[in-house]
Design an enzyme around this catalytic site. Structure first.
Site, PDB file in Angstrom:
ATOM      1  N   GLY A   1       0.833  -1.193   0.000  1.00  0.00           N
ATOM      2  CA  GLY A   1       0.000   0.000   0.000  1.00  0.00           C
ATOM      3  C   GLY A   1       0.867   1.242   0.000  1.00  0.00           C
ATOM      4  O   GLY A   1       2.099   1.151  -0.032  1.00  0.00           O
ATOM      5  N   SER A   2       0.229   2.405   0.051  1.00  0.00           N
ATOM      6  CA  SER A   2       0.960   3.672   0.034  1.00  0.00           C
ATOM      7  C   SER A   2       1.494   3.986   1.422  1.00  0.00           C
ATOM      8  O   SER A   2       1.295   3.223   2.366  1.00  0.00           O
ATOM      9  CB  SER A   2       0.014   4.800  -0.395  1.00  0.00           C
ATOM     10  OG  SER A   2      -0.969   5.000   0.602  1.00  0.00           O
ATOM     11  N   MET A   3       2.173   5.110   1.536  1.00  0.00           N
ATOM     12  CA  MET A   3       2.595   5.556   2.851  1.00  0.00           C
ATOM     13  C   MET A   3       1.344   5.904   3.673  1.00  0.00           C
ATOM     14  O   MET A   3       0.324   6.295   3.104  1.00  0.00           O
ATOM     15  CB  MET A   3       3.516   6.771   2.737  1.00  0.00           C
ATOM     16  CG  MET A   3       4.783   6.424   1.970  1.00  0.00           C
ATOM     17  SD  MET A   3       5.946   7.771   1.907  1.00  0.00           S
ATOM     18  CE  MET A   3       6.565   7.731   3.569  1.00  0.00           C
TER      19      MET A   3
ATOM     20  N   SER B   1      -0.657   3.966   5.072  1.00  0.00           N
ATOM     21  CA  SER B   1      -1.786   3.043   4.881  1.00  0.00           C
ATOM     22  C   SER B   1      -1.832   1.992   5.987  1.00  0.00           C
ATOM     23  O   SER B   1      -2.756   1.176   6.025  1.00  0.00           O
ATOM     24  CB  SER B   1      -1.686   2.373   3.504  1.00  0.00           C
ATOM     25  OG  SER B   1      -0.527   1.571   3.421  1.00  0.00           O
TER      26      SER B   1
ATOM     27  N   THR C   1       2.962  -1.316   8.257  1.00  0.00           N
ATOM     28  CA  THR C   1       3.780  -1.805   9.364  1.00  0.00           C
ATOM     29  C   THR C   1       2.907  -2.214  10.549  1.00  0.00           C
ATOM     30  O   THR C   1       3.169  -3.217  11.200  1.00  0.00           O
ATOM     31  CB  THR C   1       4.829  -0.744   9.769  1.00  0.00           C
ATOM     32  OG1 THR C   1       5.634  -0.461   8.620  1.00  0.00           O
ATOM     33  CG2 THR C   1       5.732  -1.251  10.882  1.00  0.00           C
TER      34      THR C   1
ATOM     35  N   GLU D   1       9.620  -2.904   4.990  1.00  0.00           N
ATOM     36  CA  GLU D   1      10.218  -1.998   4.001  1.00  0.00           C
ATOM     37  C   GLU D   1      10.890  -2.767   2.866  1.00  0.00           C
ATOM     38  O   GLU D   1      11.986  -2.412   2.406  1.00  0.00           O
ATOM     39  CB  GLU D   1      11.236  -1.065   4.682  1.00  0.00           C
ATOM     40  CG  GLU D   1      10.669  -0.229   5.821  1.00  0.00           C
ATOM     41  CD  GLU D   1       9.810   0.955   5.379  1.00  0.00           C
ATOM     42  OE1 GLU D   1       9.629   1.170   4.154  1.00  0.00           O
ATOM     43  OE2 GLU D   1       9.306   1.655   6.261  1.00  0.00           O
TER      44      GLU D   1
ATOM     45  N   CYS E   1      -6.679  13.392  -6.898  1.00  0.00           N
ATOM     46  CA  CYS E   1      -5.909  14.492  -6.306  1.00  0.00           C
ATOM     47  C   CYS E   1      -4.417  14.345  -6.600  1.00  0.00           C
ATOM     48  O   CYS E   1      -3.694  15.329  -6.678  1.00  0.00           O
ATOM     49  CB  CYS E   1      -6.133  14.550  -4.797  1.00  0.00           C
ATOM     50  SG  CYS E   1      -7.842  14.935  -4.361  1.00  0.00           S
TER      51      CYS E   1
END
Ligand code: ZN
Length: 204
Positions: free
Chosen positions: A36-38, A40, A43, A109, A200
């Site tokens: 997923g994105s940051m 999200s 972790t 990561e 966006c």
């Protein structure tokens, strides 16, 4: 008994919590990818699964790329400071030796490793290890990040998480970079990026 009506809007995704298949007593290797994105919650989701591994008394190894030095060197740390002890490594091949006695291997990561991480994870799974990998699926340019596409293709289970777009509140799957620069690797999450939805992201 009262019945509860549940309405589903067509533009919202439903997140179904991942529950481990019951393979107790069986040696079953598998590869799980959390992407997923940051912002999200990747972790956090990795940590949730690892905590359950610990409760099940399974032998666990957690690794992360040595490049990720944002916070404590030997911990994986999510943005809500929930943490887990992990070993920083340079080369995915190191996992093979480190995981010798492990039943479960967690990798955080994973986007920062090279493609050999996919082969290593596949080997571990073939040898009966449950491998749980978390990583960014796209970089700030919207390009698939490092070995993540390979890992997702080889995985038994893929969980794609979403953040919330800071501009409109919709579901976000892009990490929009606010800071200048073209480097793919730019650490220091909160002030350099913001989660944005597709619309966006393309209309800054
Ligand atoms: Zn938006």
């Amino acid at each position: 008994m009262r019945s509860v009506k549940v309405r589903h809007k067509s533009n919202t995704a439903q997140y179904v919590m991942f529950i481990e298949p019951n393979t107790r007593g069986l040696v079953r290797g598998s590869l799980e990818v959390i992407c997923g994105s940051m912002f999200s919650g990747k972790t956090e989701e990795l940590i949730r699964r690892l905590k359950r591994v610990r409760i099940a008394n399974q032998r666990l190894l957690v690794v992360k790329p040595a490049i990720d030095t944002r916070f404590a060197k030997e911990k994986i740390v999510s943005h809500d400071t929930n943490s887990f002890i992990s070993t920083p490594i340079q080369d995915p091949q190191q996992i093979v030796a480190l995981a010798k006695d492990s039943e479960v291997v967690g990798v955080d990561e994973a986007q920062f490793f090279d493609d050999s991480i996919a082969t290593v994870c596949e080997q571990l799974a073939a040898n009966g290890v449950r491998v749980i990998v978390a990583g960014l699926d796209m970089d700030f340019a919207g390009t698939p990040f490092g070995p993540m596409p390979l890992l997702m293709a080889k995985a038994d289970h893929v969980t794609k998480l979403h953040a919330i777009c800071v501009r409109c509140g919709a579901m976000a799957n892009y990490s929009y970079r606010i800071a200048a620069g073209e480097d793919q690797v730019l650490l220091g999450a909160t002030d350099s990026y913001e989660p944005r939805c597709r619309q966006c992201y393309h209309q800054p």
